[in-house]
Design a protein around this motif. Structure first.
Motif, PDB file in Angstrom:
ATOM      1  N   LYS A  38       0.837  -1.215   0.000  1.00  0.00           N
ATOM      2  CA  LYS A  38       0.000   0.000   0.000  1.00  0.00           C
ATOM      3  C   LYS A  38       0.867   1.259   0.000  1.00  0.00           C
ATOM      4  O   LYS A  38       1.703   1.437   0.886  1.00  0.00           O
ATOM      5  CB  LYS A  38      -0.922   0.000   1.215  1.00  0.00           C
ATOM      6  CG  LYS A  38      -1.985  -1.085   1.170  1.00  0.00           C
ATOM      7  CD  LYS A  38      -2.874  -1.033   2.389  1.00  0.00           C
ATOM      8  CE  LYS A  38      -3.952  -2.113   2.306  1.00  0.00           C
ATOM      9  NZ  LYS A  38      -4.784  -2.137   3.508  1.00  0.00           N
ATOM     10  N   THR A  85      -3.433   5.146  -2.389  1.00  0.00           N
ATOM     11  CA  THR A  85      -4.360   6.154  -1.860  1.00  0.00           C
ATOM     12  C   THR A  85      -3.756   7.514  -2.189  1.00  0.00           C
ATOM     13  O   THR A  85      -2.552   7.716  -2.029  1.00  0.00           O
ATOM     14  CB  THR A  85      -4.510   6.018  -0.332  1.00  0.00           C
ATOM     15  OG1 THR A  85      -5.053   4.727  -0.042  1.00  0.00           O
ATOM     16  CG2 THR A  85      -5.428   7.098   0.240  1.00  0.00           C
ATOM     17  N   ASN A 121      -3.124   8.329   8.100  1.00  0.00           N
ATOM     18  CA  ASN A 121      -2.340   7.705   9.170  1.00  0.00           C
ATOM     19  C   ASN A 121      -1.221   6.877   8.546  1.00  0.00           C
ATOM     20  O   ASN A 121      -1.476   5.981   7.743  1.00  0.00           O
ATOM     21  CB  ASN A 121      -3.241   6.801  10.024  1.00  0.00           C
ATOM     22  CG  ASN A 121      -2.552   6.294  11.282  1.00  0.00           C
ATOM     23  OD1 ASN A 121      -1.325   6.151  11.327  1.00  0.00           O
ATOM     24  ND2 ASN A 121      -3.338   6.021  12.311  1.00  0.00           N
ATOM     25  N   GLU A 122      -0.001   7.210   8.910  1.00  0.00           N
ATOM     26  CA  GLU A 122       1.181   6.505   8.371  1.00  0.00           C
ATOM     27  C   GLU A 122       1.080   4.989   8.534  1.00  0.00           C
ATOM     28  O   GLU A 122       1.535   4.219   7.692  1.00  0.00           O
ATOM     29  CB  GLU A 122       2.442   7.072   9.059  1.00  0.00           C
ATOM     30  CG  GLU A 122       3.677   6.205   8.983  1.00  0.00           C
ATOM     31  CD  GLU A 122       3.817   5.287  10.188  1.00  0.00           C
ATOM     32  OE1 GLU A 122       4.155   4.112   9.968  1.00  0.00           O
ATOM     33  OE2 GLU A 122       3.586   5.743  11.314  1.00  0.00           O
ATOM     34  N   LYS A 123       0.468   4.523   9.618  1.00  0.00           N
ATOM     35  CA  LYS A 123       0.380   3.087   9.903  1.00  0.00           C
ATOM     36  C   LYS A 123      -0.360   2.301   8.828  1.00  0.00           C
ATOM     37  O   LYS A 123      -0.204   1.088   8.706  1.00  0.00           O
ATOM     38  CB  LYS A 123      -0.293   2.864  11.262  1.00  0.00           C
ATOM     39  CG  LYS A 123       0.548   3.306  12.450  1.00  0.00           C
ATOM     40  CD  LYS A 123      -0.162   3.028  13.766  1.00  0.00           C
ATOM     41  CE  LYS A 123       0.715   3.371  14.967  1.00  0.00           C
ATOM     42  NZ  LYS A 123       1.039   4.820  15.028  1.00  0.00           N
ATOM     43  N   ASP A 124      -1.179   2.995   8.030  1.00  0.00           N
ATOM     44  CA  ASP A 124      -1.985   2.327   6.999  1.00  0.00           C
ATOM     45  C   ASP A 124      -1.213   2.069   5.707  1.00  0.00           C
ATOM     46  O   ASP A 124      -1.756   1.469   4.774  1.00  0.00           O
ATOM     47  CB  ASP A 124      -3.223   3.171   6.662  1.00  0.00           C
ATOM     48  CG  ASP A 124      -4.146   3.338   7.869  1.00  0.00           C
ATOM     49  OD1 ASP A 124      -4.127   2.457   8.741  1.00  0.00           O
ATOM     50  OD2 ASP A 124      -4.861   4.358   7.927  1.00  0.00           O
ATOM     51  N   TYR A 125       0.042   2.536   5.623  1.00  0.00           N
ATOM     52  CA  TYR A 125       0.777   2.461   4.353  1.00  0.00           C
ATOM     53  C   TYR A 125       2.197   1.923   4.530  1.00  0.00           C
ATOM     54  O   TYR A 125       2.789   2.042   5.594  1.00  0.00           O
ATOM     55  CB  TYR A 125       0.830   3.856   3.704  1.00  0.00           C
ATOM     56  CG  TYR A 125      -0.536   4.471   3.562  1.00  0.00           C
ATOM     57  CD1 TYR A 125      -1.400   4.101   2.544  1.00  0.00           C
ATOM     58  CD2 TYR A 125      -0.993   5.398   4.517  1.00  0.00           C
ATOM     59  CE1 TYR A 125      -2.680   4.626   2.454  1.00  0.00           C
ATOM     60  CE2 TYR A 125      -2.271   5.933   4.428  1.00  0.00           C
ATOM     61  CZ  TYR A 125      -3.105   5.538   3.398  1.00  0.00           C
ATOM     62  OH  TYR A 125      -4.381   6.059   3.314  1.00  0.00           O
TER      63      TYR A 125
END
Length: 226
Positions: free
Chosen positions: A2, A42, A90-94
C-alpha cells in the motif's frame, strides 16, 4: 503493498497571476508503474478533493505515454477528484509514501504540519519515502526527534537551480529546492538538466526532475520487495 501519494493543493504561481499545481507526468508515471505491479494507492492532499494540475504540465511538449494514459483514464480522474485530506491520513496504513512535484509544494507542503509529521513518521518507522523534482520542498521543515533537519547528512537531489533558471521562475518561487537542501546540511548531487537522476539514502529516495519520476517509484518498489 500500500502506497500513499501526497499531492499539493496550491494553485497560484507566486504573484504572477498564473496557475500552478502538481506536474501530471510526475504523478501519472509513478502511479501506473506501481499500479501495474499490483500496488494499492491512496491519493491525498492538504485540502482534500481535486488537487490543481499545473497547466504547463498539460502542454503538448510535456506529454508522455503515462500522461496520455491518464487523460483517457476516467476511473483515475474520478479517484483524483476525491483525494483524502492529509489531516485524515495515518502513516500506519501504508508501506511507503510518494510525493510528486510541480511548483505547488513550494508553497503548501513545505509548511503543512500534517505533511511534516507524516514524513517524520514514515522516516522514523523505517518506511520508504520518495519525492521527485520540486517535491523535496516538503522536506524543508521536517526535523527528526533529535531536533536536526531530516535531510542533514543525507544524500539527496531535487529540481536544480539551473533547471529553475531554465523555466525562468528563479525570482518567482519562495525558495530554490537545491539551495534549501544544501542549507539544511544535505549532500546534494545532480546530473545534466532534464536527464533522469535519482538518489537513494537508506529509505529516502529523491529524484531531480520530471524525467526521474518513474525511477524514484522503481526504487521505492524494489526497496519494499527486497
Amino acid at each position: 503493498m500500500k502506497f500513499l501519494f501526497v499531492l499539493t493543493s496550491h494553485n497560484k504561481l507566486g504573484d504572477t497571476g498564473e496557475k500552478t499545481g502538481f506536474w501530471v507526468e510526475e504523478f501519472a508515471s509513478p502511479y501506473y508503474y506501481l499500479v501495474d505491479k499490483g500496488v494499492q494507492i491512496t491519493i491525498s492532499s492538504p485540502k482534500g478533493g481535486q488537487p490543481p494540475i499545473d497547466p504547463s504540465s498539460d502542454k503538448p511538449e510535456n506529454q508522455t505515454e503515462a500522461t496520455k494514459r491518464f487523460h483517457n483514464d476516467q476511473e483515475l480522474k474520478e479517484k483524483l477528484s476525491q483525494t483524502l485530506k492529509l489531516s485524515k491520513v495515518n502513516e500506519k496504513d501504508y508501506d511507503a509514501v510518494f510525493y510528486p512535484g510541480g511548483h505547488g509544494p513550494l508553497w503548501d507542503l513545505c509548511n503543512n504540519q500534517y505533511s511534516i509529521n507524516l514524513i517524520r513518521s514514515f522516516y522514523e518507522n523505517n518506511k520508504p519515502t520518495g519525492l521527485v523534482c520540486h517535491a523535496p520542498a516538503a522536506l524543508k521543515n521536517v526535523k527528526t526527534t533529535n531536533g536536526e533537519y531530516l535531510v542533514k547528512g543525507k544524500k539527496v537531489t531535487g529540481f536544480t537551480n539551473s533547471e529553475e533558471a531554465a523555466v525562468e521562475l528563479t525570482d518567482v518561487v519562495p525558495f530554490l529546492v537545491e539551495d534549501m537542501l544544501k542549507e539544511h546540511g544535505a549532500t546534494f548531487s545532480k546530473t545534466q538538466d532534464w536527464h533522469s537522476y535519482s538518489v537513494q539514502d537508506g529509505n529516502l529516495i529523491t529524484g531531480q526532475n520530471p524525467a526521474s519520476s518513474e525511477e524514484v517509484a522503481e526504487k521505492l518498489y524494489h526497496l519494499l520487495k527486497n
